[in-house]
Design a protein around this motif. Structure first.
Motif, PDB file in Angstrom:
ATOM      1  N   LEU A 107       1.056  -1.235  -0.147  1.00  0.00           N
ATOM      2  CA  LEU A 107       0.030  -0.033   0.069  1.00  0.00           C
ATOM      3  C   LEU A 107       0.876   1.077   0.008  1.00  0.00           C
ATOM      4  O   LEU A 107       1.939   1.256   0.447  1.00  0.00           O
ATOM      5  CB  LEU A 107      -1.069  -0.049   1.182  1.00  0.00           C
ATOM      6  CG  LEU A 107      -1.953  -1.218   1.381  1.00  0.00           C
ATOM      7  CD1 LEU A 107      -2.555  -1.174   2.644  1.00  0.00           C
ATOM      8  CD2 LEU A 107      -3.044  -0.937   0.250  1.00  0.00           C
ATOM      9  N   PHE A 108       0.469   2.331  -0.754  1.00  0.00           N
ATOM     10  CA  PHE A 108       1.121   3.583  -0.645  1.00  0.00           C
ATOM     11  C   PHE A 108       0.149   4.502  -0.038  1.00  0.00           C
ATOM     12  O   PHE A 108      -1.141   4.320  -0.054  1.00  0.00           O
ATOM     13  CB  PHE A 108       1.267   3.898  -2.242  1.00  0.00           C
ATOM     14  CG  PHE A 108       1.761   5.401  -2.313  1.00  0.00           C
ATOM     15  CD1 PHE A 108       2.989   5.833  -2.688  1.00  0.00           C
ATOM     16  CD2 PHE A 108       0.883   6.399  -2.432  1.00  0.00           C
ATOM     17  CE1 PHE A 108       2.976   7.269  -2.520  1.00  0.00           C
ATOM     18  CE2 PHE A 108       0.859   7.952  -2.467  1.00  0.00           C
ATOM     19  CZ  PHE A 108       2.428   8.107  -2.706  1.00  0.00           C
ATOM     20  N   SER A 109       0.704   5.610   0.621  1.00  0.00           N
ATOM     21  CA  SER A 109      -0.227   6.489   0.989  1.00  0.00           C
ATOM     22  C   SER A 109       0.651   7.924   1.118  1.00  0.00           C
ATOM     23  O   SER A 109       1.978   7.863   1.309  1.00  0.00           O
ATOM     24  CB  SER A 109      -0.575   6.223   2.610  1.00  0.00           C
ATOM     25  OG  SER A 109      -1.362   7.304   3.028  1.00  0.00           O
ATOM     26  N   ASP A 182      -2.699   1.669  -4.369  1.00  0.00           N
ATOM     27  CA  ASP A 182      -2.055   0.024  -4.377  1.00  0.00           C
ATOM     28  C   ASP A 182      -1.031   0.213  -5.495  1.00  0.00           C
ATOM     29  O   ASP A 182      -0.463  -0.822  -6.090  1.00  0.00           O
ATOM     30  CB  ASP A 182      -2.968  -0.885  -4.761  1.00  0.00           C
ATOM     31  CG  ASP A 182      -3.903  -0.463  -6.100  1.00  0.00           C
ATOM     32  OD1 ASP A 182      -3.375   0.309  -6.751  1.00  0.00           O
ATOM     33  OD2 ASP A 182      -4.804  -1.382  -6.549  1.00  0.00           O
ATOM     34  N   ILE A 183      -0.164   1.446  -5.430  1.00  0.00           N
ATOM     35  CA  ILE A 183       1.071   1.788  -6.532  1.00  0.00           C
ATOM     36  C   ILE A 183       2.084   0.211  -6.169  1.00  0.00           C
ATOM     37  O   ILE A 183       2.272  -0.378  -7.323  1.00  0.00           O
ATOM     38  CB  ILE A 183       1.649   3.031  -6.348  1.00  0.00           C
ATOM     39  CG1 ILE A 183       0.868   4.076  -6.887  1.00  0.00           C
ATOM     40  CG2 ILE A 183       2.806   2.902  -7.029  1.00  0.00           C
ATOM     41  CD1 ILE A 183       1.209   5.456  -6.665  1.00  0.00           C
ATOM     42  N   PRO A 184       2.354   0.193  -4.963  1.00  0.00           N
ATOM     43  CA  PRO A 184       3.469  -0.977  -5.056  1.00  0.00           C
ATOM     44  C   PRO A 184       2.843  -2.270  -5.461  1.00  0.00           C
ATOM     45  O   PRO A 184       3.871  -3.150  -6.111  1.00  0.00           O
ATOM     46  CB  PRO A 184       3.564  -0.966  -3.434  1.00  0.00           C
ATOM     47  CG  PRO A 184       3.179   0.460  -2.991  1.00  0.00           C
ATOM     48  CD  PRO A 184       2.175   0.728  -3.750  1.00  0.00           C
ATOM     49  N   THR A 278      -9.387  -3.878  -5.167  1.00  0.00           N
ATOM     50  CA  THR A 278      -7.911  -4.180  -4.235  1.00  0.00           C
ATOM     51  C   THR A 278      -7.690  -3.631  -3.133  1.00  0.00           C
ATOM     52  O   THR A 278      -6.774  -3.895  -2.368  1.00  0.00           O
ATOM     53  CB  THR A 278      -6.923  -3.897  -5.353  1.00  0.00           C
ATOM     54  OG1 THR A 278      -6.960  -2.245  -5.633  1.00  0.00           O
ATOM     55  CG2 THR A 278      -6.776  -4.363  -6.696  1.00  0.00           C
ATOM     56  N   MET A 279      -8.536  -2.407  -2.577  1.00  0.00           N
ATOM     57  CA  MET A 279      -8.110  -2.020  -1.286  1.00  0.00           C
ATOM     58  C   MET A 279      -9.814  -1.768  -0.768  1.00  0.00           C
ATOM     59  O   MET A 279     -10.798  -1.457  -1.308  1.00  0.00           O
ATOM     60  CB  MET A 279      -7.633  -0.353  -1.498  1.00  0.00           C
ATOM     61  CG  MET A 279      -6.244  -0.720  -1.926  1.00  0.00           C
ATOM     62  SD  MET A 279      -5.358   1.037  -1.824  1.00  0.00           S
ATOM     63  CE  MET A 279      -6.577   1.757  -3.228  1.00  0.00           C
TER      64      MET A 279
END
Length: 379
Positions: A107-109, A182-184, A278-279
């Protein structure tokens, strides 16, 4: 999980686990395999197939007061037209977090601040995104031509593949929100695409807030409009007031979860499932003085304190929090929450990668069985 095959768990000294004693002949064989872009599976089997998940990520906390000041500093230093997205990235306090530009797991934030009259240029990407509004007035987003207004503690979707731009109305106030993407995961899958729109911003093609006004009603579904066939929720924005009221109504008839207090899911009203593929995201309420029991699960969770004060014990460490502090719980890490206010509830927004865990059939949860369900605090 150790990458060093020389570190042996006593449990590995049994049939079914690798415990080969290397010899000079085997060492020569390993060199021969390496010359053919090959290797001996038993050299790494125990490391890549651990007895249980062992996250590379650490519990990490970001203080709202500190991060807000940094976001406002970014406003003074960088124009959104140059940055594309003027986001202060939240990096997990671990080598994996820095390497993968991740807040926790895949997860990216980040936190994004915008002044009145500013826009984030329109674009789209494979990665799914969602946002939690922390401060301000007059913020909005346009997703595939749908104009959506945003207020404090609202939760808004930006599904993958959708054109989107953001902004703050000229008569609004500086607005700050937390991004989650969800970039990673998309980069791990080598499936990430990115494109920019042919104009700085989209021209809205529908009445403002048409989707939440059409689909956001309680337990009702609109008739007389085209059917919704997209794989994400048509609500698009979940208003704070309605979410808070739903929690209060739930508390009237339920004791809640021993691990999470009273919790609701931001769901797709047409399916009852998660709002995106996905999230996922939740809002939970901890009643005054509540101390939840500890549990752990596969999947990563990122929390934003929507209101109140308290602390969480994560992997044996105590993390004190107050409004809009952000913290994360890595996969398979024990955690429990405490509301320190004896009179008022605390609210925790969170987002996670549970939809991926469920789609793959690997979402697993376990309660902490000792000490009445509470971890010993070691730090």
């Amino acid at each position: 999980m150790s990458d060093n095959p020389s570190i042996l768990d006593e449990r590995d000294l049994q049939l079914g686990r690798s415990h080969v004693t290397d010899t000079p002949e085997l060492e020569a064989f390993y060199d021969q395999l390496a010359g053919h872009n090959a290797g001996a599976f038993w050299k790494r089997a125990n490391a890549i197939e651990p007895w249980e998940p062992d996250s590379r990520y650490k519990p990490t906390l970001w203080r709202w007061a500190e991060m807000r000041a940094l976001c406002l500093r970014a406003i003074a230093l960088v124009r959104p037209e140059e940055a594309g997205r003027r986001v202060v990235t939240l990096l997990n306090d671990s080598p994996a977090g820095r390497e993968n530009v991740a807040v926790c797991g895949w997860l990216f934030s980040g936190m994004q601040a915008m002044k009145p009259g500013e826009i984030t240029p329109a674009h789209k990407h494979t990665a799914s995104a969602h946002r939690f509004i922390m401060e301000g007035r007059g913020a909005y987003t346009v997703v595939d031509g749908h104009h959506i207004t945003l207020g404090a503690n609202d939760y808004v979707l930006t599904p993958n593949g959708c054109w989107h731009d953001h902004g703050v109305a000229p008569d609004g106030e500086v607005s700050i929100w937390q991004d989650g993407l969800d970039i990673p995961l998309m980069n791990c899958l080598e499936a990430n695409f990115y494109a920019v729109y042919d104009q700085p911003a989209q021209t809205p093609a529908f009445p403002s807030n048409d989707l939440p006004l059409s689909y956001g009603g309680a337990s009702v579904r609109p008739e007389g409009i085209g059917g919704w066939d997209k794989p994400y929720s048509p609500v698009m924005v979940y208003r704070w007031e309605a979410t808070r009221d739903a929690l209060h109504r739930l508390a009237q008839v339920s004791d809640g979860s021993p691990f999470d207090g009273h919790m609701v899911r931001y769901s797709n009203p047409l399916t009852g499932g998660w709002a995106m593929q996905t999230m996922g995201a939740n809002m939970q309420m901890l009643r005054p003085g509540l101390h939840t029991r500890a549990h752990r699960h596969t999947g990563n969770v990122v929390y934003n304190v929507a209101g109140g004060r308290g602390y969480s014990v994560i992997g044996g460490r105590r993390f004190d929090w107050q409004e809009h502090d952000i913290f994360c719980v890595p996969a398979w890490t024990w955690h429990e929450h405490v509301n320190l206010d004896p009179e008022n509830p605390a609210y925790l927004f969170s987002f996670n990668d549970f939809p991926v865990m469920e789609a793959l059939g690997v979402r697993i949860e376990e309660p902490f069985a000792e000490n009445g369900g509470h971890q010993p605090v070691t730090a």
